[in-house]
Design an enzyme around this catalytic site. Structure first.
Site, PDB file in Angstrom:
ATOM      1  N   LYS A  23     -17.231   6.246   3.581  1.00 20.05           N
ATOM      2  CA  LYS A  23     -16.233   6.895   2.712  1.00 20.05           C
ATOM      3  C   LYS A  23     -16.354   6.334   1.296  1.00 20.05           C
ATOM      4  O   LYS A  23     -16.370   7.072   0.318  1.00 20.05           O
ATOM      5  CB  LYS A  23     -14.840   6.614   3.248  1.00 20.05           C
ATOM      6  CG  LYS A  23     -13.711   6.887   2.263  1.00 20.05           C
ATOM      7  CD  LYS A  23     -12.335   6.625   2.825  1.00 20.05           C
ATOM      8  CE  LYS A  23     -11.854   5.251   2.629  1.00 20.05           C
ATOM      9  NZ  LYS A  23     -11.353   4.928   1.291  1.00 20.05           N
ATOM     10  N   ASN A  24     -16.477   4.994   1.207  1.00 20.92           N
ATOM     11  CA  ASN A  24     -16.422   4.344  -0.107  1.00 20.92           C
ATOM     12  C   ASN A  24     -17.727   4.405  -0.874  1.00 20.92           C
ATOM     13  O   ASN A  24     -17.842   3.863  -1.974  1.00 20.92           O
ATOM     14  CB  ASN A  24     -15.940   2.897   0.045  1.00 20.92           C
ATOM     15  CG  ASN A  24     -14.475   2.866   0.476  1.00 20.92           C
ATOM     16  OD1 ASN A  24     -13.792   3.897   0.438  1.00 20.92           O
ATOM     17  ND2 ASN A  24     -14.016   1.726   0.919  1.00 20.92           N
ATOM     18  N   CYS A 117      -0.199   2.778  -3.788  1.00 26.80           N
ATOM     19  CA  CYS A 117      -0.137   3.236  -2.387  1.00 26.80           C
ATOM     20  C   CYS A 117       0.503   2.101  -1.581  1.00 26.80           C
ATOM     21  O   CYS A 117       0.941   1.100  -2.131  1.00 26.80           O
ATOM     22  CB  CYS A 117      -1.545   3.554  -1.891  1.00 26.80           C
ATOM     23  SG  CYS A 117      -2.594   2.114  -1.899  1.00 26.80           S
ATOM     24  N   ARG A 122      -2.240  -0.866  -7.341  1.00 20.54           N
ATOM     25  CA  ARG A 122      -3.533  -0.264  -7.709  1.00 20.54           C
ATOM     26  C   ARG A 122      -3.657   0.054  -9.206  1.00 20.54           C
ATOM     27  O   ARG A 122      -3.867   1.177  -9.627  1.00 20.54           O
ATOM     28  CB  ARG A 122      -3.773   1.005  -6.883  1.00 20.54           C
ATOM     29  CG  ARG A 122      -3.519   0.907  -5.400  1.00 20.54           C
ATOM     30  CD  ARG A 122      -4.388  -0.069  -4.654  1.00 20.54           C
ATOM     31  NE  ARG A 122      -5.779   0.287  -4.586  1.00 20.54           N
ATOM     32  CZ  ARG A 122      -6.310   1.073  -3.647  1.00 20.54           C
ATOM     33  NH1 ARG A 122      -5.536   1.632  -2.760  1.00 20.54           N
ATOM     34  NH2 ARG A 122      -7.611   1.330  -3.628  1.00 20.54           N
ATOM     35  N   ASP A 309     -10.847  -4.564   3.787  1.00 19.72           N
ATOM     36  CA  ASP A 309     -10.708  -3.339   4.589  1.00 19.72           C
ATOM     37  C   ASP A 309     -10.839  -3.602   6.084  1.00 19.72           C
ATOM     38  O   ASP A 309     -10.627  -2.690   6.882  1.00 19.72           O
ATOM     39  CB  ASP A 309     -11.750  -2.292   4.164  1.00 19.72           C
ATOM     40  CG  ASP A 309     -11.507  -1.811   2.761  1.00 19.72           C
ATOM     41  OD1 ASP A 309     -12.407  -1.173   2.191  1.00 19.72           O
ATOM     42  OD2 ASP A 309     -10.419  -2.096   2.212  1.00 19.72           O
ATOM     43  N   ARG A 401      -7.667  10.279   6.798  1.00 23.43           N
ATOM     44  CA  ARG A 401      -8.156  10.226   5.408  1.00 23.43           C
ATOM     45  C   ARG A 401      -9.516   9.531   5.350  1.00 23.43           C
ATOM     46  O   ARG A 401     -10.347   9.836   4.506  1.00 23.43           O
ATOM     47  CB  ARG A 401      -7.193   9.392   4.551  1.00 23.43           C
ATOM     48  CG  ARG A 401      -6.083  10.076   3.860  1.00 23.43           C
ATOM     49  CD  ARG A 401      -5.459   9.088   2.878  1.00 23.43           C
ATOM     50  NE  ARG A 401      -6.497   8.379   2.129  1.00 23.43           N
ATOM     51  CZ  ARG A 401      -6.445   7.077   1.812  1.00 23.43           C
ATOM     52  NH1 ARG A 401      -5.430   6.344   2.196  1.00 23.43           N
ATOM     53  NH2 ARG A 401      -7.413   6.503   1.122  1.00 23.43           N
TER      54      ARG A 401
HETATM   55  C1  EPZ Z   1     -12.275  -0.047  -3.438  1.00 21.11           C
HETATM   56  O1  EPZ Z   1     -10.983   0.145  -3.997  1.00 21.11           O
HETATM   57  C2  EPZ Z   1     -12.220   0.615  -2.068  1.00 21.11           C
HETATM   58  N1  EPZ Z   1     -11.969   2.039  -2.213  1.00 21.11           N
HETATM   59  C3  EPZ Z   1     -11.123  -0.038  -1.235  1.00 21.11           C
HETATM   60  O2  EPZ Z   1     -11.136   0.566   0.045  1.00 21.11           O
HETATM   61  C4  EPZ Z   1     -11.443  -1.523  -1.084  1.00 21.11           C
HETATM   62  O3  EPZ Z   1     -10.406  -2.158  -0.367  1.00 21.11           O
HETATM   63  C5  EPZ Z   1     -11.562  -2.159  -2.478  1.00 21.11           C
HETATM   64  O4  EPZ Z   1     -12.563  -1.450  -3.251  1.00 21.11           O
HETATM   65  C6  EPZ Z   1     -11.966  -3.624  -2.398  1.00 21.11           C
HETATM   66  O5  EPZ Z   1     -13.177  -3.749  -1.724  1.00 21.11           O
HETATM   67  C7  EPZ Z   1     -12.988   2.852  -2.564  1.00 21.11           C
HETATM   68  O6  EPZ Z   1     -14.105   2.411  -2.785  1.00 21.11           O
HETATM   69  C8  EPZ Z   1     -12.678   4.318  -2.655  1.00 21.11           C
HETATM   70  P1  EPZ Z   1     -10.812  -2.845  -6.631  1.00 21.11           P
HETATM   71  P2  EPZ Z   1     -10.711  -0.214  -5.562  1.00 21.11           P
HETATM   72  O7  EPZ Z   1     -10.780  -2.138  -7.929  1.00 21.11           O
HETATM   73  O8  EPZ Z   1     -11.902   0.182  -6.355  1.00 21.11           O
HETATM   74  C9  EPZ Z   1      -7.133  -4.985  -8.668  1.00 21.11           C
HETATM   75  C10 EPZ Z   1     -10.216   1.552   1.951  1.00 21.11           C
HETATM   76  O9  EPZ Z   1      -9.401   1.178   2.815  1.00 21.11           O
HETATM   77  N2  EPZ Z   1      -7.461  -4.158  -9.831  1.00 21.11           N
HETATM   78  O10 EPZ Z   1     -11.985  -3.711  -6.282  1.00 21.11           O
HETATM   79  O11 EPZ Z   1      -9.406   0.330  -5.937  1.00 21.11           O
HETATM   80  C11 EPZ Z   1      -6.588  -4.135  -7.529  1.00 21.11           C
HETATM   81  O12 EPZ Z   1      -5.197  -3.912  -7.693  1.00 21.11           O
HETATM   82  C12 EPZ Z   1      -9.951   1.264   0.494  1.00 21.11           C
HETATM   83  O13 EPZ Z   1     -11.286   2.172   2.206  1.00 21.11           O
HETATM   84  C13 EPZ Z   1      -6.782  -4.401 -11.033  1.00 21.11           C
HETATM   85  O14 EPZ Z   1      -5.917  -5.275 -11.117  1.00 21.11           O
HETATM   86  O15 EPZ Z   1     -10.637  -1.793  -5.445  1.00 21.11           O
HETATM   87  C14 EPZ Z   1      -6.883  -4.980  -6.326  1.00 21.11           C
HETATM   88  O16 EPZ Z   1      -5.880  -5.968  -6.195  1.00 21.11           O
HETATM   89  C15 EPZ Z   1      -8.670   0.482   0.284  1.00 21.11           C
HETATM   90  N3  EPZ Z   1      -7.078  -3.627 -12.105  1.00 21.11           N
HETATM   91  C16 EPZ Z   1      -8.206  -5.649  -6.675  1.00 21.11           C
HETATM   92  O17 EPZ Z   1      -8.329  -5.550  -8.106  1.00 21.11           O
HETATM   93  C17 EPZ Z   1      -8.030  -2.642 -12.061  1.00 21.11           C
HETATM   94  O18 EPZ Z   1      -8.271  -1.980 -13.098  1.00 21.11           O
HETATM   95  C18 EPZ Z   1      -9.412  -4.978  -6.031  1.00 21.11           C
HETATM   96  O19 EPZ Z   1      -9.433  -3.659  -6.478  1.00 21.11           O
HETATM   97  C19 EPZ Z   1      -8.708  -2.411 -10.844  1.00 21.11           C
HETATM   98  C20 EPZ Z   1      -8.415  -3.183  -9.741  1.00 21.11           C
END
Ligand code: EPZ
Length: 421
Positions: A23-24, A117, A122, A309, A401
């Site tokens: 998915k990711n 969410c 996020r 995850d 999803r």
């Molecule tokens: C990706 O989400 C994945 N989703 C998530 O999978 C996964 O848990 C996550 O990476 C971490 O590996 C997809 O790829 C579609 P991040 P993403 O930006 O990109 C903070 C699942 O279950 N952050 O690495 O949103 C954020 O709040 C989903 O398949 C900021 O603060 O993850 C989080 O605490 C859930 N500011 C941390 O960084 C930003 O601008 C990691 O987020 C961006 C992120």
């Protein structure tokens, strides 16, 4: 449709399962088809809610899409809009990737601020700050974010190795007047898969999988194939989810189309708990016949650390593992929604800040529980398969999803699980 799973526990899962596309990986790759108008055949694309939501957005923007089995064919030559409407954005927050691909394509993007969410707020501040450093003009309003201009290139350093921000900025930099170097990037395998897709599409991107990625700016003209094929990376999180179900039920199974090296931290944790694992080629065999042992302390971290995850699924396993386990969730601020639902099944879990302390007990009892998010919902399904008696998991749309026919896949391994309602 809300939907419920009806599960009978106590059956050891056995058999063979072919892991589907990630998915990711599928979501950023689908967004990346906007970067340059062409016809893209994306194979091993999972048929899941988030992919269908991304498909709807691509169609809204002017692309044409159709499916042939597990291949989605995306013709992005007709993309003629650069605004992603609120109703489609709220469907799936990962549409934030479209900022980068629309900027690469037409130098303008308007998206609605993606909502939080159940697992956290996020924010997208790292995305926005990176785009500003690349030279784009950003107008961040209450609900909308308008972004336009041309990437001037240069070197930027992410304050945190955000997966989505890395992917978004990789795409935004493609049409740069100059070349871009992004430092402190996320190193997840899905980033490397996006790089593989972009290079197949004719772009010059290097370094994914390390913390520094180089993107050659092509201006607005990037020569590339009019039609191309791409095969999506296997889903290491789906694999870990099914393996957790095999472990939790004391079963044995062979998983095809999955390379151990992209999920090594998970497999090592499972071995620490007593699973016997064999790795050969793109096959992983897992066996667990006796009571599991606690893995001690597990901390979720960016790749190659233990993936957030897989945290809910691990928590479920630890409810029956011998000993005391501490799981520290370092990535998302509220990713323990499954704890209260597991407690309804008799699990002994205390939450203390970022830590979940799980006392392994001897049994879980079937109950009626509610899926509150994607991976937490999957963790409840695993708990139902491990429990004595019957379990109902409600609101399975959260699970659909991100997992393609999870109930069908578990049934092929002998799990007693039906979907109704
Ligand atoms: C990706 O989400 C994945 N989703 C998530 O999978 C996964 O848990 C996550 O990476 C971490 O590996 C997809 O790829 C579609 P991040 P993403 O930006 O990109 C903070 C699942 O279950 N952050 O690495 O949103 C954020 O709040 C989903 O398949 C900021 O603060 O993850 C989080 O605490 C859930 N500011 C941390 O960084 C930003 O601008 C990691 O987020 C961006 C992120």
């Amino acid at each position: 449709m809300l939907g419920n799973f009806y599960i009978e526990g106590g059956v050891p899962l056995r058999g063979e399962y072919r892991v589907k596309g990630a998915k990711n990986s599928a979501l950023p790759v689908m967004a990346a088809t906007v970067c340059r108008g062409a016809v893209y055949e994306v194979y091993d694309c999972p048929r899941i809610g988030d992919v269908f939501a991304m498909e709807e957005i691509l169609r809204y923007l002017g692309a044409h899409t159709r499916w042939e089995n597990d291949c989605i064919i995306i013709d992005s030559r007709g993309v003629n809009k650069y605004t992603v409407p609120e109703d489609l954005m709220s469907e799936m927050r990962s549409s934030v990737f479209l900022m980068g691909s629309l900027l690469a394509r037409c130098g303008e993007a308007v998206i609605h601020r993606p909502g939080g969410c159940n697992i956290g707020s996020r924010p997208i501040d790292i995305h926005v700050s990176g785009l500003e450093q690349l030279g784009f003009e950003i107008e961040a309003e209450q609900e909308k974010i308008r972004c336009k201009g041309t990437c001037r290139g240069g070197k930027i350093t992410l304050t945190y190795p955000s997966v989505g921000a890395t992917e978004n900025l990789m795409m935004a930099a493609l049409s740069g007047k100059g070349d871009t170097i992004i430092e402190n990037c996320a190193t997840e395998p899905e980033i490397s898969d996006l790089q593989g897709f972009l290079r197949t599409a004719g772009f010059q991107v290097f370094g994914a999988g390390t913390d520094t990625i180089f993107i050659k700016g092509t201006g607005r003209s990037c020569p590339g194939p009019e039609q191309m094929m791409y095969f999506i990376l296997e889903d290491r999180i789906e694999a870990a989810t099914y393996m957790s179900a095999v472990m939790g039920t004391g079963g044995k199974a062979v998983f095809r189309n999955v390379r151990a090296e992209i999920m090594e931290k998970v497999l090592c944790t499972f071995e620490k708990m007593g699973a016997v694992i064999r790795r050969y080629g793109n096959t992983v065999e897992i066996q667990s016949t006796k009571r599991l042992k606690s893995p001690g302390m597990v901390i979720t971290q960016p790749y190659p650390g233990f993936p957030t995850d897989c945290q809910p699924q691990l928590m479920t396993l630890c409810t029956l593992a011998k000993g005391l386990t501490t799981i520290r969730e370092e990535i998302f601020e509220s990713r323990f929604t499954h704890k209260n639902e597991l407690a309804k099944m008799g699990a002994d879990i205390e939450i203390c800040g970022k830590n979940a302390i799980i006392k392994g007990s001897s049994t879980l009892r079937g109950a009626e529980v509610e899926a509150l998010d994607l991976r937490g919902g999957a963790a409840l399904v695993i708990a139902g398969l491990m429990a004595e008696g019957s379990t109902v998991v409600r609101n399975t749309f959260h699970i659909q999803r991100g997992y393609e026919e999870l109930e069908k896949g578990l049934r092929t391994l002998g799990g007693i699980i039906e979907t109704k309602g």
